[in-house]
Write an enzyme that holds these catalytic residues in place. Structure first.
Site, mmCIF file in Angstrom:
data_model
loop_
_atom_site.group_PDB
_atom_site.id
_atom_site.type_symbol
_atom_site.label_atom_id
_atom_site.label_comp_id
_atom_site.label_asym_id
_atom_site.label_seq_id
_atom_site.Cartn_x
_atom_site.Cartn_y
_atom_site.Cartn_z
ATOM 1 N N TYR A 47 -1.546 -1.086 10.332
ATOM 2 C CA TYR A 47 -1.713 -1.363 8.892
ATOM 3 C C TYR A 47 -0.524 -0.809 8.115
ATOM 4 O O TYR A 47 0.089 -1.515 7.302
ATOM 5 C CB TYR A 47 -3.022 -0.747 8.395
ATOM 6 C CG TYR A 47 -3.282 -0.993 6.923
ATOM 7 C CD1 TYR A 47 -3.843 -2.187 6.486
ATOM 8 C CD2 TYR A 47 -2.957 -0.034 5.963
ATOM 9 C CE1 TYR A 47 -4.080 -2.416 5.133
ATOM 10 C CE2 TYR A 47 -3.187 -0.259 4.615
ATOM 11 C CZ TYR A 47 -3.751 -1.445 4.205
ATOM 12 O OH TYR A 47 -3.972 -1.666 2.861
ATOM 13 N N SER A 70 0.868 -1.182 0.000
ATOM 14 C CA SER A 70 0.000 0.000 0.000
ATOM 15 C C SER A 70 0.903 1.229 0.000
ATOM 16 O O SER A 70 2.075 1.143 0.398
ATOM 17 C CB SER A 70 -0.858 -0.022 1.269
ATOM 18 O OG SER A 70 -1.380 1.262 1.548
HETATM 19 N N1 LIG Z 1 -8.954 -1.526 -1.437
HETATM 20 C C1 LIG Z 1 -7.963 -0.642 -1.423
HETATM 21 O O1 LIG Z 1 -8.165 0.561 -1.709
HETATM 22 C C2 LIG Z 1 -6.563 -1.094 -1.097
HETATM 23 C C3 LIG Z 1 -5.514 -0.159 -1.216
HETATM 24 C C4 LIG Z 1 -4.193 -0.567 -0.919
HETATM 25 C C5 LIG Z 1 -3.962 -1.881 -0.528
HETATM 26 N N2 LIG Z 1 -4.997 -2.764 -0.417
HETATM 27 C C6 LIG Z 1 -4.678 -4.144 -0.018
HETATM 28 O O2 LIG Z 1 -5.294 -5.042 -0.935
HETATM 29 C C7 LIG Z 1 -5.577 -6.281 -0.284
HETATM 30 C C8 LIG Z 1 -7.027 -6.662 -0.509
HETATM 31 O O3 LIG Z 1 -7.827 -5.679 0.093
HETATM 32 P P1 LIG Z 1 -9.376 -5.445 -0.250
HETATM 33 O O4 LIG Z 1 -9.526 -3.999 -0.396
HETATM 34 O O5 LIG Z 1 -9.824 -6.370 -1.314
HETATM 35 O O6 LIG Z 1 -9.993 -5.816 1.181
HETATM 36 P P2 LIG Z 1 -11.266 -6.698 1.609
HETATM 37 O O7 LIG Z 1 -12.365 -6.554 0.608
HETATM 38 O O8 LIG Z 1 -11.501 -6.335 3.031
HETATM 39 O O9 LIG Z 1 -10.705 -8.167 1.517
HETATM 40 C C9 LIG Z 1 -9.730 -8.655 2.415
HETATM 41 C C10 LIG Z 1 -9.667 -10.150 2.271
HETATM 42 O O10 LIG Z 1 -8.736 -10.650 3.250
HETATM 43 C C11 LIG Z 1 -9.343 -11.769 3.881
HETATM 44 N N3 LIG Z 1 -8.878 -11.944 5.261
HETATM 45 C C12 LIG Z 1 -8.927 -11.021 6.258
HETATM 46 N N4 LIG Z 1 -8.507 -11.563 7.410
HETATM 47 C C13 LIG Z 1 -8.179 -12.861 7.125
HETATM 48 C C14 LIG Z 1 -7.686 -13.923 7.918
HETATM 49 N N5 LIG Z 1 -7.485 -13.808 9.230
HETATM 50 N N6 LIG Z 1 -7.453 -15.107 7.304
HETATM 51 C C15 LIG Z 1 -7.695 -15.265 5.984
HETATM 52 N N7 LIG Z 1 -8.173 -14.286 5.199
HETATM 53 C C16 LIG Z 1 -8.409 -13.090 5.764
HETATM 54 C C17 LIG Z 1 -10.826 -11.436 3.869
HETATM 55 O O11 LIG Z 1 -11.601 -12.615 4.042
HETATM 56 P P3 LIG Z 1 -12.531 -12.815 5.362
HETATM 57 O O12 LIG Z 1 -13.350 -11.569 5.480
HETATM 58 O O13 LIG Z 1 -13.287 -14.034 5.068
HETATM 59 O O14 LIG Z 1 -11.562 -12.939 6.474
HETATM 60 C C18 LIG Z 1 -11.010 -10.817 2.509
HETATM 61 O O15 LIG Z 1 -11.231 -11.801 1.516
HETATM 62 C C19 LIG Z 1 -5.218 -6.078 1.192
HETATM 63 O O16 LIG Z 1 -3.932 -6.610 1.430
HETATM 64 C C20 LIG Z 1 -5.204 -4.572 1.336
HETATM 65 O O17 LIG Z 1 -4.370 -4.151 2.383
HETATM 66 C C21 LIG Z 1 -6.277 -2.398 -0.696
#
Ligand SMILES: NC(=O)c1ccc[n+]([C@@H]2O[C@H](COP(=O)([O-])OP(=O)(O)OC[C@H]3O[C@@H](n4cnc5c(N)ncnc54)[C@H](OP(=O)(O)O)[C@@H]3O)[C@@H](O)[C@H]2O)c1
Length: 258
Positions: free
Chosen positions: A169, A156
């Site tokens: 984070y 990120s």
């Molecule tokens: N969206 C953005 O703007 C953004 C920007 C920069 C970086 N990112 C990064 O991109 C990645 C994906 O993010 P996203 O935005 O798609 O978030 P999201 O929709 O909240 O998805 C996060 C995923 O991680 C899984 N997860 C969380 N805790 C877990 C655990 N204990 N064990 C196994 N799985 C787990 C969740 O599944 P469960 O809910 O079933 O646990 C979910 O499928 C992350 O690493 C995030 O930091 C996102």
């Protein structure tokens, strides 16, 4: 271009087995679908079984290579479950051609002097320690592939420059960049496994909505729009890219070759 070459470029992950963590929601679900459309058998790892089942059904609905659902909690601190998970994958698939380490949690958005120690430890466990424990156990399976294997971590912008109130984070994403660099250097001259980071940038998911509750989600990029980099970095076409941290969007976006 021959028909064979055209077909290959359309399905660059044909015959490959790819593990995606956090495959039940957001970016992970979209990446799982993208990899399946590119011909891969996708192993769907995440905490919530129903969400993984929904991703599985989306893949089935398009008659893509049958996926596998692997419920697993990356908050797990003991090593044995990771060993067993890798054994299970080895027994059923024999090898892994790629891993997208995408799962993560946001934690609190608050100053450090208010930050709960329990939340800090949970974020670091899921976003850093769990990724290390998983990838450590998967390395032997990645070495089994005859093709070039690709490991992609998820970073990120707050993992490159610290930002107030992003707490664990932000720190966990610095650690993710470090983990990628250490693993990359260790593997650079000894195997065909390459290791990179993707910074997805602002993307319309549950995590983004939690971080920016006042933002209109319609103004935020959809996960489908950042998939070209996710596909490219998992594909043989990006074989020369190793040890990099690339942006999927924004001014510094990596330009995916046509
Ligand atoms: N969206 C953005 O703007 C953004 C920007 C920069 C970086 N990112 C990064 O991109 C990645 C994906 O993010 P996203 O935005 O798609 O978030 P999201 O929709 O909240 O998805 C996060 C995923 O991680 C899984 N997860 C969380 N805790 C877990 C655990 N204990 N064990 C196994 N799985 C787990 C969740 O599944 P469960 O809910 O079933 O646990 C979910 O499928 C992350 O690493 C995030 O930091 C996102």
């Amino acid at each position: 271009m021959t028909n064979h070459a055209t077909e290959h470029s359309k399905r660059p992950l044909e015959g490959r087995t790819i593990l995606v963590t956090g495959a039940g929601y957001g970016i992970g679900r979209e990446a799982a679908l993208t990899y399946a459309r590119a011909g891969a058998t996708v192993l769907l790892l995440g905490r919530t079984q129903e969400a993984l089942n929904d991703t599985y059904d989306l893949i089935e609905a398009e008659s893509l290579p049958q996926a596998a659902v692997l419920p697993f909690d990356l908050e797990t601190r003991e090593e044995d479950p990771y060993v067993q998970l890798a054994q299970l994958i080895g027994q059923h698939f024999g090898k892994l051609d790629g891993v997208l380490l995408n799962a993560g949690v946001l934690g609190q958005r608050t100053p450090l002097d208010n930050y709960h120690a329990d939340t800090w430890q949970k974020v670091m466990q899921i976003n850093v320690n769990g990724q290390f424990m998983l990838v450590k156990q998967l390395l032997p399976l990645l070495r089994e592939t005859n093709a070039d294997a690709s490991v992609i971590f998820t970073t990120s912008s707050v993992g490159r420059e610290g930002r107030a109130y992003w707490g664990a984070y932000s720190v966990s994403k610095f650690a993710t960049e470090g983990l990628m660099q250490v693993l990359h250097q260790e593997l650079e001259n000894t195997s065909e496994i390459r290791v990179n980071c993707i910074n997805p940038g602002a993307t319309r998911t549950g995590m983004r909505a939690a971080a920016y509750p006042l933002e209109n989600p319609a103004d935020v990029t959809e996960a489908a729009d950042i998939m070209p980099l996710y596909l490219y970095l998992m594909s043989p076409a990006s074989k020369a890219i190793n040890g990099q941290s690339l942006n999927a969007q924004g001014e510094q976006a990596f330009v995916v070759p046509a």
